[in-house]
Scaffold this motif. Structure first.
Motif, mmCIF file in Angstrom:
data_model
loop_
_atom_site.group_PDB
_atom_site.id
_atom_site.type_symbol
_atom_site.label_atom_id
_atom_site.label_comp_id
_atom_site.label_asym_id
_atom_site.label_seq_id
_atom_site.Cartn_x
_atom_site.Cartn_y
_atom_site.Cartn_z
ATOM 1 N N SER A 65 0.835 -1.209 0.000
ATOM 2 C CA SER A 65 0.000 0.000 0.000
ATOM 3 C C SER A 65 0.868 1.256 0.000
ATOM 4 O O SER A 65 0.495 2.280 -0.558
ATOM 5 C CB SER A 65 -0.953 -0.003 1.194
ATOM 6 N N LYS A 66 2.050 1.169 0.589
ATOM 7 C CA LYS A 66 2.941 2.332 0.636
ATOM 8 C C LYS A 66 3.541 2.639 -0.731
ATOM 9 O O LYS A 66 3.641 3.795 -1.143
ATOM 10 C CB LYS A 66 4.071 2.071 1.634
ATOM 11 N N THR A 67 3.945 1.575 -1.442
ATOM 12 C CA THR A 67 4.523 1.794 -2.768
ATOM 13 C C THR A 67 3.419 1.909 -3.821
ATOM 14 O O THR A 67 3.663 2.375 -4.923
ATOM 15 C CB THR A 67 5.474 0.637 -3.156
ATOM 16 N N GLY A 68 2.188 1.451 -3.458
ATOM 17 C CA GLY A 68 1.047 1.577 -4.364
ATOM 18 C C GLY A 68 0.997 0.520 -5.443
ATOM 19 O O GLY A 68 0.112 0.531 -6.291
ATOM 20 N N GLU A 69 1.936 -0.423 -5.433
ATOM 21 C CA GLU A 69 1.922 -1.464 -6.463
ATOM 22 C C GLU A 69 2.689 -2.694 -5.995
ATOM 23 O O GLU A 69 3.413 -2.658 -5.008
ATOM 24 C CB GLU A 69 2.550 -0.941 -7.754
ATOM 25 N N ALA A 70 2.478 -3.786 -6.737
ATOM 26 C CA ALA A 70 3.237 -5.005 -6.474
ATOM 27 C C ALA A 70 3.519 -5.682 -7.797
ATOM 28 O O ALA A 70 2.699 -5.644 -8.710
ATOM 29 C CB ALA A 70 2.438 -5.933 -5.563
ATOM 30 N N GLU A 71 4.678 -6.286 -7.907
ATOM 31 C CA GLU A 71 5.000 -7.064 -9.101
ATOM 32 C C GLU A 71 4.017 -8.224 -9.191
ATOM 33 O O GLU A 71 3.542 -8.710 -8.168
ATOM 34 C CB GLU A 71 6.398 -7.675 -8.957
ATOM 35 N N SER A 72 3.765 -8.705 -10.397
ATOM 36 C CA SER A 72 2.824 -9.819 -10.566
ATOM 37 C C SER A 72 3.241 -11.037 -9.750
ATOM 38 O O SER A 72 2.415 -11.679 -9.120
ATOM 39 C CB SER A 72 2.734 -10.213 -12.037
ATOM 40 N N ILE A 73 4.537 -11.313 -9.736
ATOM 41 C CA ILE A 73 5.016 -12.505 -9.037
ATOM 42 C C ILE A 73 4.774 -12.368 -7.524
ATOM 43 O O ILE A 73 4.414 -13.333 -6.864
ATOM 44 C CB ILE A 73 6.509 -12.793 -9.386
ATOM 45 N N THR A 74 4.921 -11.151 -7.010
ATOM 46 C CA THR A 74 4.628 -10.904 -5.591
ATOM 47 C C THR A 74 3.136 -11.104 -5.335
ATOM 48 O O THR A 74 2.741 -11.642 -4.293
ATOM 49 C CB THR A 74 5.056 -9.476 -5.198
ATOM 50 N N PHE A 95 -7.021 -7.667 -0.967
ATOM 51 C CA PHE A 95 -6.008 -8.090 -1.921
ATOM 52 C C PHE A 95 -6.585 -9.094 -2.927
ATOM 53 O O PHE A 95 -6.339 -8.997 -4.125
ATOM 54 C CB PHE A 95 -4.796 -8.681 -1.200
ATOM 55 N N PHE A 96 -7.363 -10.068 -2.422
ATOM 56 C CA PHE A 96 -7.985 -11.066 -3.313
ATOM 57 C C PHE A 96 -8.808 -10.366 -4.395
ATOM 58 O O PHE A 96 -8.777 -10.746 -5.564
ATOM 59 C CB PHE A 96 -8.913 -12.003 -2.529
ATOM 60 N N TYR A 97 -9.560 -9.354 -3.990
ATOM 61 C CA TYR A 97 -10.395 -8.611 -4.935
ATOM 62 C C TYR A 97 -9.533 -7.985 -6.028
ATOM 63 O O TYR A 97 -9.825 -8.126 -7.221
ATOM 64 C CB TYR A 97 -11.196 -7.539 -4.186
ATOM 65 N N LEU A 98 -8.461 -7.302 -5.632
ATOM 66 C CA LEU A 98 -7.571 -6.670 -6.608
ATOM 67 C C LEU A 98 -6.895 -7.709 -7.496
ATOM 68 O O LEU A 98 -6.718 -7.510 -8.690
ATOM 69 C CB LEU A 98 -6.498 -5.843 -5.886
ATOM 70 N N TYR A 99 -6.543 -8.841 -6.887
ATOM 71 C CA TYR A 99 -5.855 -9.900 -7.639
ATOM 72 C C TYR A 99 -6.764 -10.435 -8.745
ATOM 73 O O TYR A 99 -6.345 -10.585 -9.890
ATOM 74 C CB TYR A 99 -5.457 -11.031 -6.683
ATOM 75 N N ILE A 100 -8.014 -10.717 -8.398
ATOM 76 C CA ILE A 100 -8.944 -11.297 -9.364
ATOM 77 C C ILE A 100 -9.323 -10.272 -10.433
ATOM 78 O O ILE A 100 -9.391 -10.593 -11.621
ATOM 79 C CB ILE A 100 -10.187 -11.862 -8.631
ATOM 80 N N THR A 101 -9.544 -9.020 -10.030
ATOM 81 C CA THR A 101 -10.002 -8.019 -10.998
ATOM 82 C C THR A 101 -8.870 -7.435 -11.835
ATOM 83 O O THR A 101 -9.115 -6.907 -12.907
ATOM 84 C CB THR A 101 -10.751 -6.862 -10.301
ATOM 85 N N LYS A 102 -7.625 -7.501 -11.329
ATOM 86 C CA LYS A 102 -6.521 -6.896 -12.093
ATOM 87 C C LYS A 102 -5.471 -7.908 -12.566
ATOM 88 O O LYS A 102 -5.258 -8.088 -13.762
ATOM 89 C CB LYS A 102 -5.842 -5.806 -11.249
ATOM 90 N N VAL A 103 -4.816 -8.564 -11.589
ATOM 91 C CA VAL A 103 -3.666 -9.403 -11.943
ATOM 92 C C VAL A 103 -4.055 -10.540 -12.895
ATOM 93 O O VAL A 103 -3.364 -10.814 -13.865
ATOM 94 C CB VAL A 103 -2.983 -9.961 -10.674
ATOM 95 N N LEU A 104 -5.197 -11.178 -12.632
ATOM 96 C CA LEU A 104 -5.616 -12.288 -13.481
ATOM 97 C C LEU A 104 -5.988 -11.819 -14.881
ATOM 98 O O LEU A 104 -6.050 -12.611 -15.816
ATOM 99 C CB LEU A 104 -6.782 -13.048 -12.841
ATOM 100 N N LYS A 105 -6.254 -10.518 -15.025
ATOM 101 C CA LYS A 105 -6.562 -9.984 -16.361
ATOM 102 C C LYS A 105 -5.313 -9.400 -17.014
ATOM 103 O O LYS A 105 -5.404 -8.635 -17.967
ATOM 104 C CB LYS A 105 -7.671 -8.942 -16.256
ATOM 105 N N GLY A 106 -4.163 -9.748 -16.444
ATOM 106 C CA GLY A 106 -2.899 -9.350 -17.060
ATOM 107 C C GLY A 106 -2.422 -7.960 -16.694
ATOM 108 O O GLY A 106 -1.421 -7.486 -17.216
ATOM 109 N N LYS A 107 -3.165 -7.301 -15.792
ATOM 110 C CA LYS A 107 -2.723 -5.963 -15.392
ATOM 111 C C LYS A 107 -1.836 -6.059 -14.158
ATOM 112 O O LYS A 107 -1.873 -7.027 -13.422
ATOM 113 C CB LYS A 107 -3.941 -5.082 -15.070
ATOM 114 N N LYS A 108 -1.094 -5.017 -13.935
ATOM 115 C CA LYS A 108 -0.247 -4.948 -12.755
ATOM 116 C C LYS A 108 -1.122 -4.579 -11.562
ATOM 117 O O LYS A 108 -2.111 -3.858 -11.724
ATOM 118 C CB LYS A 108 0.792 -3.837 -12.981
ATOM 119 N N LEU A 109 -0.735 -5.109 -10.396
ATOM 120 C CA LEU A 109 -1.491 -4.735 -9.211
ATOM 121 C C LEU A 109 -1.084 -3.328 -8.781
ATOM 122 O O LEU A 109 0.002 -3.108 -8.275
ATOM 123 C CB LEU A 109 -1.265 -5.723 -8.066
ATOM 124 N N GLN A 110 -1.946 -2.390 -9.082
ATOM 125 C CA GLN A 110 -1.663 -0.999 -8.755
ATOM 126 C C GLN A 110 -2.832 -0.461 -7.958
ATOM 127 O O GLN A 110 -3.988 -0.627 -8.335
ATOM 128 C CB GLN A 110 -1.486 -0.192 -10.050
#
Lengths: 10, 212
Positions: free
Chosen positions: B139-148, B194-209
């Motif tokens: 939350s501090k950096t506002g993003e996470a790498e996909s692998i993270t 986090f699960f919500y962001l993961y499903i709505t963003k990361v699984l659609k190929g976007k970066k978690l931001q």
């Protein structure tokens, strides 16, 4: 042993 | 052993492998909270002291060894081998605010008041909040790498699957452990955002931001 029964998970 | 617990344990193992592999391959622990990893090492150390006092199965013993060894290996990689890449400016969560209340609660609410049992209870309480420094860092950096993100998803899934295991065990054996259940629910709830962001963003190929 009661403790074994209680904590058999990880 | 049932399918929920087995898949839960596997999700846990996969999370650890993802993390170690990411650090090793990239030769960097950027974006990883060393403090969360220290808390996890403390969790496994205090929980698996029963390795020397009680035997459940070869599976349990093996997994306990793996969790202990990999947690210390992770700490070694972050604080020694790839120390230069450790993002300590963003890893500022005060872990004493998690350790001390967990210890106080373990002393107050436990199944039996003895050394091993209080430490087991402490490990359960601490595990439920041990991911907070990592989530705080994201939350501090506002993003996470996909692998993270994959690591966090696997790690969060593990306790969620344990909840299904506990429901199944209650239904089939009448077995339940309130301390583990309440802490496990708290732990899983902490991942929900986090699960919500993961499903709505990361699984659609976007970066978690995170939204600014």
């Amino acid at each position: 042993d009661v403790r074994d029964e209680l904590h058999d998970e990880l | 052993m049932n399918i929920f617990r087995l898949t839960g344990d596997l999700a846990h193992l996969i999370a650890i492998i993802i993390l170690l592999h990411k650090i090793w391959k990239s030769r960097s622990c950027a974006g990883i909270s060393g403090k969360s990893q220290v808390l996890f090492a403390l969790v496994y150390t205090t929980r698996y002291l029963d390795l020397v006092t009680s035997y459940v199965s070869i599976y349990n013993t093996f997994m306990k060894f793996v969790f202990l060894a990999t947690s210390y290996a992770t700490i070694y990689l972050i604080y020694v081998k790839f120390k230069a890449t450790y993002d300590h400016n963003h890893d500022t969560f005060r872990i004493e605010f998690l350790i001390l209340p967990s210890l106080a609660l373990a002393l107050l609410i436990n199944h039996y008041f003895n050394f091993l049992e209080v430490l087991w209870t402490f490990s359960i309480y601490l595990e439920s909040v041990a991911i907070l420094p990592q989530l705080f860092m994201v939350s501090k950096t506002g993003e996470a790498e996909s692998i993270t993100s994959h690591y966090l998803f696997a790690l969060g899934s593990y306790r969620a699957l344990y909840i299904l295991n506990w429901i199944y065990r209650y239904a089939t054996e009448g077995h339940y452990d309130l301390i583990a259940i309440v802490a496990g629910v708290v732990q899983t709830v902490l991942y929900c955002d986090f699960f919500y962001l993961y499903i709505t963003k990361v699984l659609k190929g976007k970066k978690l931001q995170l939204p600014a």
